[in-house]
Design a protein around this motif. Structure first.
Motif, short mmCIF file in Angstrom:
data_model
loop_
_atom_site.label_atom_id
_atom_site.label_comp_id
_atom_site.label_asym_id
_atom_site.label_seq_id
_atom_site.Cartn_x
_atom_site.Cartn_y
_atom_site.Cartn_z
N TRP A 227 0.83 -1.19 0.00
CA TRP A 227 0.00 0.00 0.00
C TRP A 227 0.87 1.25 0.00
N LYS A 228 0.40 2.26 -0.74
CA LYS A 228 1.03 3.59 -0.64
C LYS A 228 0.28 4.35 0.45
N TRP A 229 0.88 4.38 1.62
CA TRP A 229 0.21 4.96 2.77
C TRP A 229 0.15 6.48 2.67
N ASP A 230 -0.90 7.05 3.25
CA ASP A 230 -1.10 8.50 3.23
C ASP A 230 -0.68 9.07 4.57
N GLY A 231 0.65 9.20 4.76
CA GLY A 231 1.18 9.73 6.01
C GLY A 231 2.36 10.63 5.73
N ARG A 370 -5.85 -2.39 -5.97
CA ARG A 370 -5.72 -0.93 -6.01
C ARG A 370 -7.08 -0.26 -5.89
N ASP A 371 -8.10 -0.86 -6.45
CA ASP A 371 -9.44 -0.25 -6.43
C ASP A 371 -9.99 -0.09 -5.02
N ASN A 377 -7.41 3.33 3.78
CA ASN A 377 -6.84 4.66 4.02
C ASN A 377 -5.48 4.81 3.35
N ALA A 378 -5.37 4.22 2.18
CA ALA A 378 -4.15 4.32 1.37
C ALA A 378 -4.46 5.11 0.10
N GLU A 379 -3.40 5.66 -0.51
CA GLU A 379 -3.55 6.47 -1.72
C GLU A 379 -3.46 5.64 -3.00
N GLY A 380 -3.09 4.38 -2.86
CA GLY A 380 -2.89 3.53 -4.02
C GLY A 380 -1.86 2.47 -3.68
N LEU A 381 -1.00 2.15 -4.66
CA LEU A 381 -0.02 1.09 -4.47
C LEU A 381 1.40 1.59 -4.76
N LEU A 404 -4.43 6.08 -6.88
CA LEU A 404 -5.82 6.15 -7.30
C LEU A 404 -6.08 7.47 -8.02
N ALA A 405 -7.08 7.47 -8.88
CA ALA A 405 -7.49 8.72 -9.49
C ALA A 405 -7.99 9.65 -8.39
#
Length: 532
Positions: A227-231, A370-371, A377-381, A404-405
């Motif tokens: 996961w591409k974490w949002d931190g 990814r969807d 709570n991740a931004e994508g991969l 993600l878009a």
């Protein structure tokens, strides 16, 4: 100062990277050591604190130029830069001051401790004795707005050319909490023991954005995904019985995350982790949203209640140093294996977690994962080649972020403000609103996303359709609809709309859409319930 001003000119007047590198390399090869240190400090954001308020500088410049203050104030937004405006209105100087960059910075810092009369005398003396670019550079220094188009990568390339040392080594030496006040050129650049600083982080490896599907990357079995974490991207450094926390922006944040101090009880010294700082409540399956982390950003001290309400952990996804050995040249799969063995025995109470790897056999299966990234709570991969080393800076090929878009909403432009620098003559900063019944409620500001041609077109329209002026801000006729893209949404009692967006920008100008078809406040609140 003459030598540094010549370097400033060479960099400012060229758009070619090789020309900038050559100018910097020549300077680093010949300038005095103290000036070389201050040049690196200025280009890496270690500027002296502002010695004089901009209000005083504008008053003194208008007085010296013998023009009314209102005329200076009218000129400033047109030029778009205070240092340049001052340089343009002052009478020409016929003298040359050969003081070095270090001497001028030293005097500037000394005068910051004096009264207004002494500061004014110092500034007027500088304006009288410095000519041309030297005066402009001085203005940049004293306004505290010294910013140049010199990235860390460009500077390390130039230093490598001037010293013969490898770029990767120099990038590592320039990381950390160094400053010309307590570090010499020899100690920072030349000495063989430059890496002894226990707190020094490694340069971060940055991923490129993957614009399309990952099929072109080759066989899926050669890649790892997480996961591409949002931190907040950070490094946790454990050396000599101490811990240090660094952000990707090279900011030492140790005091802001005291809960990570317990990492020394669970991990051995000589360990450096690369990961994401996240608010993660005990017994939770996923991190809290970035909104929770925002409460911790910018705080020098953290009260007990906030430590309880927003506990932070480091979610580790790479191991850069193990048992005091630099592992960056090892393949990612090997670094990851050691990381997994290191984390296997750690209890849930440890302030560090291992970022999980996602299992997939085909790219289609990864696309399905990814969807659902927002559910985690991740931004994508993040995609990383199994055999990739940990490099310096942004390199294309081995690491990719497949985000993600963004979320989008259509909004009406209601306020406009002129930009700065080369866009000082264009309206580029806009306030947007959505419908709440028959009323337009402002909810976001944005200043990026359009082309120069579009900014010129909207500027002509703003000038013809201004209803009121509030200083530099213009209230315009509600007419134009823009699609606003953003990464997240949160409740905000400080805003009339009750919401705030993360990273809003204009994704397109909806000239095909009438005013009445813009989105509503109810639409924003629906997004808040889903994604907030």
């Amino acid at each position: 100062m003459i030598r540094f001003a010549a370097l400033f000119n060479a960099i400012d007047q060229s758009t070619k990277t090789n020309a900038k590198v050559a100018a910097l390399a020549d300077y680093f090869a010949s300038a005095p050591d103290e000036d070389r240190m201050w040049t690196m400090a200025l280009f890496s954001g270690r500027r002296p604190k502002r010695a004089v308020t901009t209000t005083k500088l504008r008053e003194w410049a208008a007085e010296t130029a013998d023009i009314p203050l209102w005329l200076f104030e009218e000129s400033y937004p047109i030029v778009g830069d205070l240092a340049e405006t001052i340089a343009l209105v002052l009478p020409l100087s016929e003298t040359t001051n050969d003081g070095s960059l270090t001497q001028w910075i030293t005097r500037l810092r000394e005068v910051s401790q004096t009264d207004d009369a002494a500061r004014k005398a110092f500034v007027l003396e500088a304006w009288e004795t410095l000519g041309g670019t030297e005066r402009f550079v001085f203005n940049k220094l004293i306004t505290g707005g010294f910013r140049m188009g010199v990235s860390q990568k460009l500077m390390t390339r130039a230093l490598s050319k001037a010293t013969g040392k490898a770029e990767a080594e120099l990038a590592h030496r320039l990381m950390g909490n160094w400053h010309p006040d307590h570090t010499s050129w020899h100690a920072l650049i030349e000495a063989e023991d430059a890496a002894v600083d226990a707190s020094r982080p490694y340069p971060f490896y940055l991923a490129y954005a993957l614009e399309g599907p990952p099929d072109a990357l080759g066989a899926p079995e050669n890649w790892r995904a997480e996961w591409k974490w949002d931190g907040i991207r950070g490094q946790l450094i454990l050396r000599d019985g101490q811990y240090f926390v660094w952000s990707r922006g090279e900011e030492l944040m140790t005091d802001r995350f005291p809960e990570l101090a317990r990492a020394v009880d669970f991990l051995p010294p000589g360990t450096v982790l690369d990961g994401e700082l996240l608010v993660w409540h005990p017994h939770s399956d996923s991190p809290a949203s970035f909104n929770a982390l925002q409460k911790r950003i910018g705080r020098k001290t953290v009260p007990k209640k906030l430590l309880t309400d927003a506990p932070v952990v480091l979610h580790a996804y790479d191991l850069l140093e193990w048992q005091g050995e630099d592992l960056r040249d090892a393949p990612f799969a090997e670094r990851r294996k050691i990381l997994e063995e290191l984390f296997a025995p750690l209890p849930a109470a440890a302030p560090v977690r291992l970022s999980p790897q996602l299992e997939f056999a085909e790219w289609e299966a990864l696309a399905d994962l990814r969807d659902v990234a927002r559910d985690e709570n991740a931004e994508g991969l993040m995609l990383k080649r199994s055999d990739s080393p940990y490099l310096v800076g942004r390199k294309k090929g081995d690491w990719w972020k497949w985000k993600l878009a963004p979320l989008t909403i259509d909004a009406v432009m209601i306020y406009a403000q002129a930009g700065h620098g080369r866009r000082a003559n264009l309206f580029t900063d806009f306030t947007f609103a959505v419908w709440d019944g028959n009323e337009l409620v402002p909810f976001a500001k944005a200043y990026s996303g359009l082309t120069d041609a579009e900014f010129r077109e909207i500027t002509k329209w703003v000038r013809k359709n201004t209803l009121q002026r509030f200083g530099p801000v213009r209230l315009v006729t509600p007419h134009h609809v823009f699609e606003i893209a953003f990464e997240g949404i949160q409740a905000s009692p400080r805003h009339k709309s009750g919401v705030a967006l993360r990273f809003p920008r204009m994704s397109r100008w909806r000239q095909d859409k009438p005013l009445q078809e813009a989105n509503t406040l109810e639409d924003l609140n629906d997004m808040l319930r889903i994604y907030g």
